[in-house]
Scaffold this motif. Structure first.
Motif, PDB file in Angstrom:
ATOM      1  N   LEU A  20      14.198   6.963   5.812  1.00  0.00           N
ATOM      2  CA  LEU A  20      12.903   7.289   6.140  1.00  0.00           C
ATOM      3  C   LEU A  20      12.609   6.798   7.440  1.00  0.00           C
ATOM      4  CD1 LEU A  20      11.244   6.155   2.845  1.00  0.00           C
ATOM      5  CD2 LEU A  20      12.363   8.250   3.284  1.00  0.00           C
ATOM      6  N   SER A  21      11.792   7.605   8.148  1.00  0.00           N
ATOM      7  CA  SER A  21      11.207   7.133   9.473  1.00  0.00           C
ATOM      8  C   SER A  21       9.789   7.263   9.362  1.00  0.00           C
ATOM      9  CB  SER A  21      11.728   8.192  10.505  1.00  0.00           C
ATOM     10  OG  SER A  21      13.173   8.413  10.381  1.00  0.00           O
ATOM     11  N   CYS A  22       8.921   6.509  10.252  1.00  0.00           N
ATOM     12  CA  CYS A  22       7.642   6.308  10.292  1.00  0.00           C
ATOM     13  C   CYS A  22       7.416   6.447  11.916  1.00  0.00           C
ATOM     14  CB  CYS A  22       7.137   5.168   9.593  1.00  0.00           C
ATOM     15  SG  CYS A  22       5.253   4.969   9.862  1.00  0.00           S
ATOM     16  N   ALA A  23       6.597   7.476  12.389  1.00  0.00           N
ATOM     17  CA  ALA A  23       6.444   7.621  13.845  1.00  0.00           C
ATOM     18  C   ALA A  23       4.847   7.097  13.844  1.00  0.00           C
ATOM     19  CB  ALA A  23       6.220   8.951  14.124  1.00  0.00           C
ATOM     20  N   ALA A  24       4.682   6.352  14.750  1.00  0.00           N
ATOM     21  CA  ALA A  24       3.218   5.842  15.109  1.00  0.00           C
ATOM     22  C   ALA A  24       2.782   6.045  16.248  1.00  0.00           C
ATOM     23  CB  ALA A  24       3.169   4.156  14.991  1.00  0.00           C
ATOM     24  N   SER A  25       1.237   6.429  16.416  1.00  0.00           N
ATOM     25  CA  SER A  25       0.606   6.789  17.642  1.00  0.00           C
ATOM     26  C   SER A  25      -0.676   6.101  17.561  1.00  0.00           C
ATOM     27  CB  SER A  25       0.640   8.054  17.787  1.00  0.00           C
ATOM     28  OG  SER A  25      -0.080   8.767  16.604  1.00  0.00           O
ATOM     29  N   GLY A  26      -1.155   5.820  18.649  1.00  0.00           N
ATOM     30  CA  GLY A  26      -2.787   5.432  18.958  1.00  0.00           C
ATOM     31  C   GLY A  26      -3.018   3.944  18.859  1.00  0.00           C
ATOM     32  N   GLY A  35       5.114  -2.375   7.654  1.00  0.00           N
ATOM     33  CA  GLY A  35       5.480  -2.695   6.177  1.00  0.00           C
ATOM     34  C   GLY A  35       5.888  -1.292   5.517  1.00  0.00           C
ATOM     35  N   TRP A  36       6.650  -1.381   4.669  1.00  0.00           N
ATOM     36  CA  TRP A  36       6.790  -0.126   3.691  1.00  0.00           C
ATOM     37  C   TRP A  36       6.387  -0.712   2.198  1.00  0.00           C
ATOM     38  CZ3 TRP A  36       8.352   4.715   4.941  1.00  0.00           C
ATOM     39  CH2 TRP A  36       8.831   5.082   6.041  1.00  0.00           C
ATOM     40  N   PHE A  37       5.880   0.341   1.824  1.00  0.00           N
ATOM     41  CA  PHE A  37       5.384   0.158   0.503  1.00  0.00           C
ATOM     42  C   PHE A  37       5.948   1.497  -0.472  1.00  0.00           C
ATOM     43  CE2 PHE A  37       2.759  -3.518   0.122  1.00  0.00           C
ATOM     44  CZ  PHE A  37       2.540  -4.028   1.812  1.00  0.00           C
ATOM     45  N   ARG A  38       5.716   1.319  -1.903  1.00  0.00           N
ATOM     46  CA  ARG A  38       6.129   2.440  -2.759  1.00  0.00           C
ATOM     47  C   ARG A  38       5.278   2.674  -3.730  1.00  0.00           C
ATOM     48  NH1 ARG A  38      12.363   1.208  -4.829  1.00  0.00           N
ATOM     49  NH2 ARG A  38      11.643  -0.749  -5.934  1.00  0.00           N
ATOM     50  N   ARG A  39       5.172   3.636  -4.327  1.00  0.00           N
ATOM     51  CA  ARG A  39       4.141   3.687  -5.516  1.00  0.00           C
ATOM     52  C   ARG A  39       5.056   4.681  -6.640  1.00  0.00           C
ATOM     53  NH1 ARG A  39      -1.561   3.434  -6.553  1.00  0.00           N
ATOM     54  NH2 ARG A  39      -1.773   3.745  -4.427  1.00  0.00           N
ATOM     55  N   ALA A  92       9.834   7.138  -6.044  1.00  0.00           N
ATOM     56  CA  ALA A  92       8.485   6.787  -5.970  1.00  0.00           C
ATOM     57  C   ALA A  92       8.144   7.582  -4.552  1.00  0.00           C
ATOM     58  CB  ALA A  92       8.149   5.309  -5.285  1.00  0.00           C
ATOM     59  N   VAL A  93       6.667   7.339  -4.345  1.00  0.00           N
ATOM     60  CA  VAL A  93       6.058   7.984  -2.981  1.00  0.00           C
ATOM     61  C   VAL A  93       6.186   6.826  -2.195  1.00  0.00           C
ATOM     62  CG1 VAL A  93       4.235   8.785  -1.521  1.00  0.00           C
ATOM     63  CG2 VAL A  93       4.647   9.649  -3.977  1.00  0.00           C
ATOM     64  N   TYR A  94       6.936   6.816  -0.944  1.00  0.00           N
ATOM     65  CA  TYR A  94       7.116   5.698  -0.092  1.00  0.00           C
ATOM     66  C   TYR A  94       5.989   5.900   1.146  1.00  0.00           C
ATOM     67  CZ  TYR A  94      11.404   4.154  -2.365  1.00  0.00           C
ATOM     68  OH  TYR A  94      12.088   3.692  -3.096  1.00  0.00           O
ATOM     69  N   TYR A  95       5.475   4.748   1.435  1.00  0.00           N
ATOM     70  CA  TYR A  95       4.444   4.637   2.417  1.00  0.00           C
ATOM     71  C   TYR A  95       4.694   3.663   3.761  1.00  0.00           C
ATOM     72  CZ  TYR A  95       1.509   6.787  -1.133  1.00  0.00           C
ATOM     73  OH  TYR A  95       0.924   7.547  -2.158  1.00  0.00           O
ATOM     74  N   SER A 113      -3.892  -2.145   7.897  1.00  0.00           N
ATOM     75  CA  SER A 113      -5.219  -1.426   8.259  1.00  0.00           C
ATOM     76  C   SER A 113      -4.752   0.168   8.141  1.00  0.00           C
ATOM     77  CB  SER A 113      -5.522  -1.956   9.659  1.00  0.00           C
ATOM     78  OG  SER A 113      -5.799  -3.325   9.669  1.00  0.00           O
ATOM     79  N   TYR A 114      -3.616   0.353   8.402  1.00  0.00           N
ATOM     80  CA  TYR A 114      -3.340   1.725   8.562  1.00  0.00           C
ATOM     81  C   TYR A 114      -2.117   2.258   7.783  1.00  0.00           C
ATOM     82  CZ  TYR A 114      -6.526   1.395  12.585  1.00  0.00           C
ATOM     83  OH  TYR A 114      -7.566   1.095  13.385  1.00  0.00           O
ATOM     84  N   TRP A 115      -2.476   3.532   7.263  1.00  0.00           N
ATOM     85  CA  TRP A 115      -1.232   3.909   6.194  1.00  0.00           C
ATOM     86  C   TRP A 115      -0.967   5.318   6.429  1.00  0.00           C
ATOM     87  CZ3 TRP A 115       0.732   0.887   2.128  1.00  0.00           C
ATOM     88  CH2 TRP A 115      -0.017  -0.162   1.923  1.00  0.00           C
ATOM     89  N   GLY A 116       0.288   5.482   6.326  1.00  0.00           N
ATOM     90  CA  GLY A 116       0.803   7.106   6.529  1.00  0.00           C
ATOM     91  C   GLY A 116       0.538   7.700   5.185  1.00  0.00           C
ATOM     92  N   GLN A 117       0.797   9.256   5.078  1.00  0.00           N
ATOM     93  CA  GLN A 117       0.226   9.958   3.908  1.00  0.00           C
ATOM     94  C   GLN A 117       1.329   9.915   2.811  1.00  0.00           C
ATOM     95  OE1 GLN A 117       1.996  10.706   6.534  1.00  0.00           O
ATOM     96  NE2 GLN A 117       3.511  12.052   5.935  1.00  0.00           N
ATOM     97  N   GLY A 118       2.516   9.116   3.028  1.00  0.00           N
ATOM     98  CA  GLY A 118       3.607   9.028   2.117  1.00  0.00           C
ATOM     99  C   GLY A 118       4.615  10.105   2.321  1.00  0.00           C
ATOM    100  N   THR A 119       5.893   9.698   1.711  1.00  0.00           N
ATOM    101  CA  THR A 119       6.859  10.866   1.678  1.00  0.00           C
ATOM    102  C   THR A 119       7.457  10.444   0.296  1.00  0.00           C
ATOM    103  OG1 THR A 119       9.008  11.643   2.634  1.00  0.00           O
ATOM    104  CG2 THR A 119       8.352   9.314   2.676  1.00  0.00           C
TER     105      THR A 119
END
Length: 125
Positions: A20-26, A35-39, A92-95, A113-119
Protein backbone atom coordinates in the motif's frame (compact mmCIF):
# COMPACT_ATOMS: atom_id res chain seq x y z
CA UNK A 1 -4.82 21.17 5.66
CA UNK A 2 -3.38 17.90 4.49
CA UNK A 3 -4.62 15.46 1.89
CA UNK A 4 -3.80 11.77 2.00
CA UNK A 5 -4.48 9.39 -0.87
CA UNK A 6 -4.04 5.65 -0.47
CA UNK A 7 -3.48 3.20 -3.29
CA UNK A 8 -2.38 -0.38 -3.81
CA UNK A 9 -5.29 -2.28 -2.35
CA UNK A 10 -6.94 -5.18 -4.12
CA UNK A 11 -7.80 -8.86 -4.06
CA UNK A 12 -5.08 -11.35 -3.18
CA UNK A 13 -4.97 -15.00 -2.23
CA UNK A 14 -3.98 -16.09 1.24
CA UNK A 15 -0.22 -16.16 1.58
CA UNK A 16 0.21 -13.38 -0.94
CA UNK A 17 1.53 -9.87 -0.63
CA UNK A 18 0.42 -6.32 -1.29
CA UNK A 19 2.11 -2.96 -0.97
CA UNK A 20 0.00 0.00 0.00
CA UNK A 21 1.06 3.57 -0.67
CA UNK A 22 -0.17 6.81 0.80
CA UNK A 23 0.71 10.07 -0.92
CA UNK A 24 0.53 13.21 1.20
CA UNK A 25 0.22 16.84 0.28
CA UNK A 26 -0.50 20.11 2.02
CA UNK A 27 1.74 19.88 5.08
CA UNK A 28 5.41 19.38 5.77
CA UNK A 29 5.26 15.61 5.49
CA UNK A 30 8.66 14.96 7.00
CA UNK A 31 7.72 16.46 10.37
CA UNK A 32 4.81 14.16 11.23
CA UNK A 33 4.44 10.64 12.45
CA UNK A 34 2.35 8.58 10.04
CA UNK A 35 0.15 5.62 10.79
CA UNK A 36 -1.85 2.89 9.11
CA UNK A 37 -5.16 1.69 10.49
CA UNK A 38 -7.72 -0.77 9.21
CA UNK A 39 -11.40 -1.50 9.60
CA UNK A 40 -12.63 -5.02 9.02
CA UNK A 41 -16.30 -5.70 8.27
CA UNK A 42 -18.37 -5.36 11.42
CA UNK A 43 -15.41 -4.25 13.53
CA UNK A 44 -14.00 -1.02 14.82
CA UNK A 45 -11.03 0.63 13.19
CA UNK A 46 -7.77 -0.66 14.63
CA UNK A 47 -4.14 0.36 14.65
CA UNK A 48 -1.83 -1.47 12.27
CA UNK A 49 1.51 0.34 12.15
CA UNK A 50 3.19 3.70 12.66
CA UNK A 51 6.45 5.33 11.71
CA UNK A 52 8.16 8.38 13.18
CA UNK A 53 8.83 11.48 11.13
CA UNK A 54 12.41 10.51 10.30
CA UNK A 55 11.59 6.85 9.81
CA UNK A 56 13.97 5.86 12.57
CA UNK A 57 11.31 4.10 14.64
CA UNK A 58 8.42 1.88 13.68
CA UNK A 59 5.60 0.35 15.68
CA UNK A 60 3.27 -2.53 14.89
CA UNK A 61 0.16 -4.20 16.18
CA UNK A 62 0.88 -7.69 17.47
CA UNK A 63 -1.39 -9.15 14.80
CA UNK A 64 0.85 -7.92 11.96
CA UNK A 65 4.28 -7.92 13.55
CA UNK A 66 6.73 -9.89 11.43
CA UNK A 67 4.46 -9.79 8.38
CA UNK A 68 3.93 -6.08 7.68
CA UNK A 69 6.55 -3.38 7.22
CA UNK A 70 5.91 0.34 7.31
CA UNK A 71 8.31 2.73 5.63
CA UNK A 72 8.37 6.23 4.26
CA UNK A 73 10.06 8.31 1.61
CA UNK A 74 10.10 11.89 2.81
CA UNK A 75 11.46 13.12 -0.50
CA UNK A 76 8.32 11.80 -2.18
CA UNK A 77 5.89 12.56 0.65
CA UNK A 78 4.81 8.96 0.69
CA UNK A 79 4.36 6.28 3.33
CA UNK A 80 4.17 2.59 2.48
CA UNK A 81 2.83 -0.57 4.04
CA UNK A 82 4.34 -3.79 2.74
CA UNK A 83 2.05 -6.66 3.66
CA UNK A 84 3.29 -10.24 3.39
CA UNK A 85 1.81 -13.60 4.34
CA UNK A 86 -1.66 -12.17 4.12
CA UNK A 87 -4.57 -14.09 5.55
CA UNK A 88 -8.35 -13.68 5.39
CA UNK A 89 -8.18 -11.96 8.78
CA UNK A 90 -6.33 -9.09 7.09
CA UNK A 91 -9.34 -8.28 4.92
CA UNK A 92 -10.28 -4.68 5.69
CA UNK A 93 -10.29 -1.14 4.46
CA UNK A 94 -6.85 0.30 5.15
CA UNK A 95 -6.39 3.95 6.03
CA UNK A 96 -3.31 6.06 6.34
CA UNK A 97 -3.31 8.94 8.77
CA UNK A 98 -1.14 11.84 9.80
CA UNK A 99 -0.64 12.47 13.48
CA UNK A 100 -1.47 15.86 14.93
CA UNK A 101 0.22 17.88 17.68
CA UNK A 102 -0.71 15.61 20.55
CA UNK A 103 0.77 13.45 23.28
CA UNK A 104 -1.69 10.67 22.63
CA UNK A 105 -0.29 7.31 21.69
CA UNK A 106 0.44 6.53 18.05
CA UNK A 107 -1.95 3.59 18.42
CA UNK A 108 -4.85 5.86 19.32
CA UNK A 109 -6.80 6.96 16.27
CA UNK A 110 -7.73 10.18 18.05
CA UNK A 111 -4.07 11.20 17.84
CA UNK A 112 -4.39 11.64 14.08
CA UNK A 113 -5.63 14.82 12.45
CA UNK A 114 -5.87 13.79 8.82
CA UNK A 115 -7.07 10.61 7.17
CA UNK A 116 -7.13 9.18 3.70
CA UNK A 117 -10.26 7.79 2.08
CA UNK A 118 -9.13 4.20 2.53
CA UNK A 119 -8.23 1.37 0.20
CA UNK A 120 -9.86 -2.05 0.24
CA UNK A 121 -7.75 -5.14 0.83
CA UNK A 122 -9.48 -8.48 0.35
CA UNK A 123 -7.70 -11.76 1.06
CA UNK A 124 -9.32 -14.91 -0.23
CA UNK A 125 -8.75 -18.26 1.44
Amino acid sequence: QEQLVESGGGLVQAGGSLRLSCAASGRTFSTYLMGWFRRAPGKEREFVAAITSSGASTYYADSVKGRFTISRDNAKNTVFLQMNSLGPEDTAVYYCASRGPTFMSYANERAYSYWGQGTQVTVSS
